[in-house]
Design an enzyme around this catalytic site. Structure first.
Site, PDB file in Angstrom:
ATOM      1  N   SER A 142      34.574  39.353  54.570  1.00  0.00           N
ATOM      2  CA  SER A 142      33.606  39.720  53.538  1.00  0.00           C
ATOM      3  C   SER A 142      32.255  39.729  54.240  1.00  0.00           C
ATOM      4  CB  SER A 142      33.613  38.647  52.448  1.00  0.00           C
ATOM      5  OG  SER A 142      32.444  38.707  51.650  1.00  0.00           O
ATOM      6  N   TYR A 155      34.058  29.893  49.176  1.00  0.00           N
ATOM      7  CA  TYR A 155      34.344  31.271  49.594  1.00  0.00           C
ATOM      8  C   TYR A 155      33.673  31.576  50.929  1.00  0.00           C
ATOM      9  CZ  TYR A 155      34.915  36.370  48.902  1.00  0.00           C
ATOM     10  OH  TYR A 155      35.253  37.701  49.023  1.00  0.00           O
TER      11      TYR A 155
HETATM   12  P1  NAD Z   1      41.542  41.454  43.395  1.00  0.00           P
HETATM   13  O1  NAD Z   1      41.377  40.284  42.489  1.00  0.00           O
HETATM   14  O2  NAD Z   1      41.474  42.831  42.836  1.00  0.00           O
HETATM   15  O3  NAD Z   1      42.893  41.318  44.212  1.00  0.00           O
HETATM   16  C1  NAD Z   1      43.298  40.100  44.751  1.00  0.00           C
HETATM   17  C2  NAD Z   1      44.760  40.184  45.069  1.00  0.00           C
HETATM   18  O4  NAD Z   1      45.179  38.922  45.565  1.00  0.00           O
HETATM   19  C3  NAD Z   1      45.637  40.478  43.845  1.00  0.00           C
HETATM   20  O5  NAD Z   1      46.720  41.270  44.242  1.00  0.00           O
HETATM   21  C4  NAD Z   1      46.105  39.090  43.434  1.00  0.00           C
HETATM   22  O6  NAD Z   1      47.315  39.086  42.692  1.00  0.00           O
HETATM   23  C5  NAD Z   1      46.286  38.477  44.802  1.00  0.00           C
HETATM   24  N1  NAD Z   1      46.325  37.030  44.786  1.00  0.00           N
HETATM   25  C6  NAD Z   1      45.442  36.159  44.248  1.00  0.00           C
HETATM   26  N2  NAD Z   1      45.879  34.902  44.412  1.00  0.00           N
HETATM   27  C7  NAD Z   1      47.044  34.985  45.096  1.00  0.00           C
HETATM   28  C8  NAD Z   1      47.981  34.041  45.571  1.00  0.00           C
HETATM   29  N3  NAD Z   1      47.802  32.715  45.372  1.00  0.00           N
HETATM   30  N4  NAD Z   1      49.093  34.484  46.194  1.00  0.00           N
HETATM   31  C9  NAD Z   1      49.306  35.812  46.371  1.00  0.00           C
HETATM   32  N5  NAD Z   1      48.454  36.751  45.955  1.00  0.00           N
HETATM   33  C10 NAD Z   1      47.340  36.334  45.322  1.00  0.00           C
HETATM   34  O7  NAD Z   1      40.443  41.252  44.524  1.00  0.00           O
HETATM   35  P2  NAD Z   1      39.810  42.210  45.644  1.00  0.00           P
HETATM   36  O8  NAD Z   1      38.393  42.390  45.309  1.00  0.00           O
HETATM   37  O9  NAD Z   1      40.653  43.402  45.903  1.00  0.00           O
HETATM   38  O10 NAD Z   1      39.836  41.220  46.885  1.00  0.00           O
HETATM   39  C11 NAD Z   1      40.752  41.333  47.953  1.00  0.00           C
HETATM   40  C12 NAD Z   1      40.162  40.663  49.167  1.00  0.00           C
HETATM   41  O11 NAD Z   1      38.936  41.300  49.494  1.00  0.00           O
HETATM   42  C13 NAD Z   1      39.828  39.186  48.981  1.00  0.00           C
HETATM   43  O12 NAD Z   1      40.139  38.483  50.161  1.00  0.00           O
HETATM   44  C14 NAD Z   1      38.336  39.202  48.755  1.00  0.00           C
HETATM   45  O13 NAD Z   1      37.735  37.991  49.114  1.00  0.00           O
HETATM   46  C15 NAD Z   1      37.927  40.337  49.664  1.00  0.00           C
HETATM   47  N6  NAD Z   1      36.637  40.938  49.381  1.00  0.00           N
HETATM   48  C16 NAD Z   1      36.390  41.533  48.184  1.00  0.00           C
HETATM   49  C17 NAD Z   1      35.152  42.101  47.980  1.00  0.00           C
HETATM   50  C18 NAD Z   1      34.814  42.786  46.700  1.00  0.00           C
HETATM   51  O14 NAD Z   1      33.656  43.102  46.508  1.00  0.00           O
HETATM   52  N7  NAD Z   1      35.775  43.064  45.834  1.00  0.00           N
HETATM   53  C19 NAD Z   1      34.173  42.062  48.959  1.00  0.00           C
HETATM   54  C20 NAD Z   1      34.462  41.445  50.166  1.00  0.00           C
HETATM   55  C21 NAD Z   1      35.702  40.891  50.361  1.00  0.00           C
END
Ligand code: NAD
Length: 260
Positions: A142, A155
């Site tokens: 991130s 985080y």
């Molecule tokens: P999201 O909530 O849309 O998806 C998260 C996914 O992780 C889902 O499929 C959920 O079911 C799964 N998950 C959650 N807990 C779990 C567990 N205990 N076991 C297995 N699966 C689990 O979120 P996203 O925004 O797509 O985030 C995905 C990654 O990207 C994360 O690591 C997040 O930190 C990172 N990220 C997101 C952003 C953003 O702006 N959305 C920015 C930087 C980094």
């Protein structure tokens, strides 16, 4: 481009992970999708990948806070496909609170899912990659792997941690055809971002619109959310042979956020 390869993408029933799994499948890889959600919706996601891209897609519901389940998922993929070539450690959760009020169980959960799961999955997948002399590990960091924001201590700690972990792995396997990189998205419009809006409104006493413009996109000079498809294309590139010399890198895709 990735025909005959197998990718395990954690946290791929939603958001970034889902787009990455679809992107890798579009490039020809078989995929194992993982994450939580409604059974029927997950089956629809899985079968759509097979139908649209002509690859095999499996679903494994391993909980990324459970090391045994993580190892079992990677081993099952290895046995089913004869190897795991690409591992995308993407599952992640967020919790927003001042550090002196931060619940201990939330801290432990975030470290387990956002950081330790990548260790367990990488440890389980590396023997297969070493056997083949080819592998791609892409960890979803991130912008918070590079800089911090208030109220996100667990985080930020986990994401800085995963960047360091990735560098160590990259150095260990640098001569074995395996790369390991951390991608660092800025704000991507996904359910994870949508869900943290109410907590941020509460923690900072702001309206929803103020959270979007003054907090989220305040940090992003382009004033646009990154799209999940842009992140997916970045991951597919890192899995290509053209990216074989990119390893141990912490790579922003953040609309200029970490340039400031
Ligand atoms: P999201 O909530 O849309 O998806 C998260 C996914 O992780 C889902 O499929 C959920 O079911 C799964 N998950 C959650 N807990 C779990 C567990 N205990 N076991 C297995 N699966 C689990 O979120 P996203 O925004 O797509 O985030 C995905 C990654 O990207 C994360 O690591 C997040 O930190 C990172 N990220 C997101 C952003 C953003 O702006 N959305 C920015 C930087 C980094």
């Amino acid at each position: 481009m990735l025909k005959g390869k197998t990718a395990v993408v954690t946290g791929s029933t939603s958001g970034i992970g889902l787009a990455v799994a679809r992107g890798l499948a579009q490039a020809g890889a078989n995929v194992v999708i993982n994450g939580f959600g409604d059974k029927g919706e997950i089956e629809a996601i899985r079968s759509a990948i097979e139908q649209e891209f002509g690859v095999t897609a499996l679903y494994d519901g391993a909980d990324m806070s459970d090391p045994k389940a993580i190892v079992a998922m990677v081993k099952a993929a290895d046995e089913r496909f004869g190897g795991v070539d690409i591992l995308v450690n993407n599952a992640g959760v967020q919790f927003v609170a001042p550090v002196d009020e931060f619940p201990e169980d939330k801290w432990d959960q975030i470290i387990a899912i956002n950081l330790s799961s990548a260790f367990h999955a990488t440890k389980a997948a590396l023997p297969s990659m070493k056997r083949k002399g080819w592998g791609r590990i892409v960890n979803t960091g991130s912008a918070h792997a590079l800089v911090a924001s208030p109220y996100k201590s667990a985080y930020v700690a986990a994401k800085h941690g995963i960047a360091g972990f990735t560098k160590s792995v990259a150095l260990e396997v640098a001569q074995q055809g395996i790369t390991a990189n951390t991608i660092c998205p800025g704000y991507v419009w996904t359910p994870l971002v949508e869900r943290q809006i109410p907590d941020t409104m509460k923690a900072r006493g702001l309206t929803e619109e103020q959270v979007k413009t003054d907090v989220l996109l305040a940090a992003q000079p382009t004033k646009q959310f990154v799209t999940v498809d842009q992140v997916a294309a970045f991951v597919v590139f890192l899995c290509s042979d053209a990216a074989s010399q990119i390893t141990g890198a912490t790579l922003p895709i953040d609309g200029g956020w970490t340039a400031a």
